[in-house]
Design an enzyme around this catalytic site. Structure first.
Site, PDB file in Angstrom:
ATOM      1  CE  LYS A   1      16.010 -11.571  10.841  1.00  9.85           C
ATOM      2  NZ  LYS A   1      17.027 -11.338  11.905  1.00  9.85           N
TER       3      LYS A   1
ATOM      4  CG  ASP B   1       7.632   4.704   6.520  1.00 13.23           C
ATOM      5  OD1 ASP B   1       7.418   4.671   5.293  1.00 13.23           O
ATOM      6  OD2 ASP B   1       6.755   4.984   7.358  1.00 13.23           O
TER       7      ASP B   1
ATOM      8  CG  ASP C   1      18.356  -7.968  12.251  1.00 12.39           C
ATOM      9  OD1 ASP C   1      18.994  -8.220  11.207  1.00 12.39           O
ATOM     10  OD2 ASP C   1      18.485  -8.645  13.298  1.00 12.39           O
TER      11      ASP C   1
ATOM     12  CE1 TYR D   1       3.845  -5.431   2.945  1.00 17.07           C
ATOM     13  CE2 TYR D   1       2.270  -3.961   1.907  1.00 17.07           C
ATOM     14  CZ  TYR D   1       3.265  -4.187   2.825  1.00 17.07           C
ATOM     15  OH  TYR D   1       3.682  -3.160   3.615  1.00 17.07           O
TER      16      TYR D   1
ATOM     17  CG  ASP E   1       5.603  -0.678   4.173  1.00 13.82           C
ATOM     18  OD1 ASP E   1       5.578   0.513   3.811  1.00 13.82           O
ATOM     19  OD2 ASP E   1       4.726  -1.184   4.898  1.00 13.82           O
TER      20      ASP E   1
HETATM   21  C1  IPM Z   1       3.549   2.460   1.407  1.00 11.87           C
HETATM   22  C2  IPM Z   1       2.341   2.335   2.282  1.00 11.87           C
HETATM   23  C3  IPM Z   1       1.450   1.248   1.741  1.00 11.87           C
HETATM   24  C4  IPM Z   1       2.206  -0.070   1.854  1.00 11.87           C
HETATM   25  C5  IPM Z   1       0.063   1.132   2.381  1.00 11.87           C
HETATM   26  C6  IPM Z   1      -0.704   2.440   2.325  1.00 11.87           C
HETATM   27  C7  IPM Z   1      -0.760   0.017   1.792  1.00 11.87           C
HETATM   28  O1  IPM Z   1       2.724   2.118   3.594  1.00 11.87           O
HETATM   29  O2  IPM Z   1       3.388   2.673   0.191  1.00 11.87           O
HETATM   30  O3  IPM Z   1       4.670   2.362   1.920  1.00 11.87           O
HETATM   31  O4  IPM Z   1       2.202  -0.715   2.910  1.00 11.87           O
HETATM   32  O5  IPM Z   1       2.815  -0.460   0.863  1.00 11.87           O
HETATM   33 MG    MG Z   2       4.828   2.350   3.919  1.00 14.09          MG
END
Ligand code: IPM
Ligand code: MG
Length: 350
Positions: A187, A248, A220, A136, A244
């Site tokens: 990885k 999710d 993975d 990032y 990230d």
């Molecule tokens: C998160 C989001 C952010 C990230 C975005 C909005 C920049 O997806 O906080 O998980 O990628 O970190």
């Molecule tokens: Mg995210």
């Protein structure tokens, strides 16, 4: 010094932060609150997605609570003016390198998950995502035009020993207060930074945390194991990008992204940054439909981790559980309630 600095942001952000204000007024009326513009709305109003003044005010408070940023209307803004750029800048300047993303399945919600009840019921997983390094932020990055007219996009994945060590330390410390297990995902089979990650975590474990059970898992495979049998994990630690993605996935285990808070912490004594994991949800913004619980639970984490109010945090968490047990459900949880009604249920339980 302001206790809590609010950055409502875009989309459903202002709606859910408004509910946090109601909860704070009821639970902790003595907390001092302040707020600033952040994200697309700040870009439209002030010409930058976070102004220097807002940034300094945020950094001078004890905790920062953000709603959400971004939306389709800013998709073509210049890259450094996009709402997401403000979020990355805030994380980086606040030096909040350890992002705690709990995936907690509240009992009454076990049927709201897309996974089977027996897989997710009682789930209490903590993902620790490295937040201020890796691909990032790595340089060089860019899109360049080659001699043959093609374009080439590139990013740099990079980690130093100390960046890996400090976030791994947070994971080990957390594990000691939980079920004493850490799984470190990388990885190392294909990436140099992944190999270093594994070696540094291994060395730190040996040196300072031999009492904690440590496993290394390829990222993975970790994704697959999280949906196969998430309860094998206690604390998981990983880099910025894997964190990230895997956070999710783990969020969905709990029934709804609308339930999940997060805390981003730096060195002890420095302000933490708290945010619900859900985004700005432009499809439902402004309609009073958003689930405020992720924001309310982010406030709960701020009380616990930055404001030294564990007892208030406990009360708030219990109130959320009670509201859910009583059947309070927004639409993302299969119910009919709106944003305000859900908060009403929490306030009633308080
Ligand atoms: C998160 C989001 C952010 C990230 C975005 C909005 C920049 O997806 O906080 O998980 O990628 O970190
Ligand atoms: Mg995210």
């Amino acid at each position: 010094m302001t206790d809590l600095f609010l950055l409502p942001g875009d989309g459903i952000g202002p709606e859910v932060i408004a509910e946090v204000k109601r909860v704070a007024a009821a639970l902790t009326p003595d907390l001092t609150l302040d707020e600033g513009l952040f994200g697309g709305i700040a870009y439209d109003t002030e010409g930058a997605p976070i102004s220097d003044a807002t940034l300094s005010a945020a950094m001078a408070s004890k905790a920062v609570l953000m709603g959400a940023v971004g939306g389709p209307q800013w998709a073509s803004a210049p890259r450094d003016k996009r709402p997401e750029a403000a979020l990355l800048r805030l994380r980086s300047e606040m030096k909040v390198y350890a992002n705690l993303r709990p995936a907690l399945c509240f009992g009454p919600l076990a049927d709201a998950s897309s996974l089977k009840r027996e897989v997710v019921e009682g789930l209490d997983l903590m993902i620790v995502r490295e937040l201020t390094g890796g691909v990032y932020f790595g340089q060089p990055r860019g899109i360049e035009t080659l001699a043959n007219g093609q374009q080439r996009g590139f990013d740099t994945q990079v980690y130093t020993t100390s960046e890996i060590e400090r976030v791994a330390r947070v994971a080990f410390e957390l594990a000691r207060g939980r079920r004493n297990k850490v799984a470190s995902a990388e990885k190392s089979n294909v990436m140099e930074s992944g190999l270093l990650w594994r070696e540094v975590v291994e060395a730190l474990h040996k040196r300072d945390y031999a009492d904690v059970e440590l496993t290394h898992i390829l990222a993975d495979n970790a994704a697959m194991q999280i949906v196969r049998n998430p309860q094998q994990f206690d604390v998981m630690v990983m880099d910025n990008l894997f964190g990230d993605i895997l956070s999710d996935i783990s969020a969905q285990l709990t029934g709804s992204l609308g339930m999940l808070p997060s805390a981003a912490l730096g060195d002890p004594g420095k302000p933490g940054l708290y945010e619900p994991i859900h985004g700005s949800a432009p499809d439902i913004a402004g309609q009073g439909l958003a689930n405020p619980l992720a924001a309310i639970l982010s406030f709960e984490m701020a009380l616990r981790w930055s404001l030294d109010r564990a007892a208030d945090a406990d009360r708030l968490k219990a109130a959320v559980e009670k509201a859910l047990e009583g059947g309070a459900r927004t639409r993302d949880l299969g119910g009919e309630m709106g944003t305000t009604q859900m908060t009403d249920a929490v306030l009633a339980a308080l």
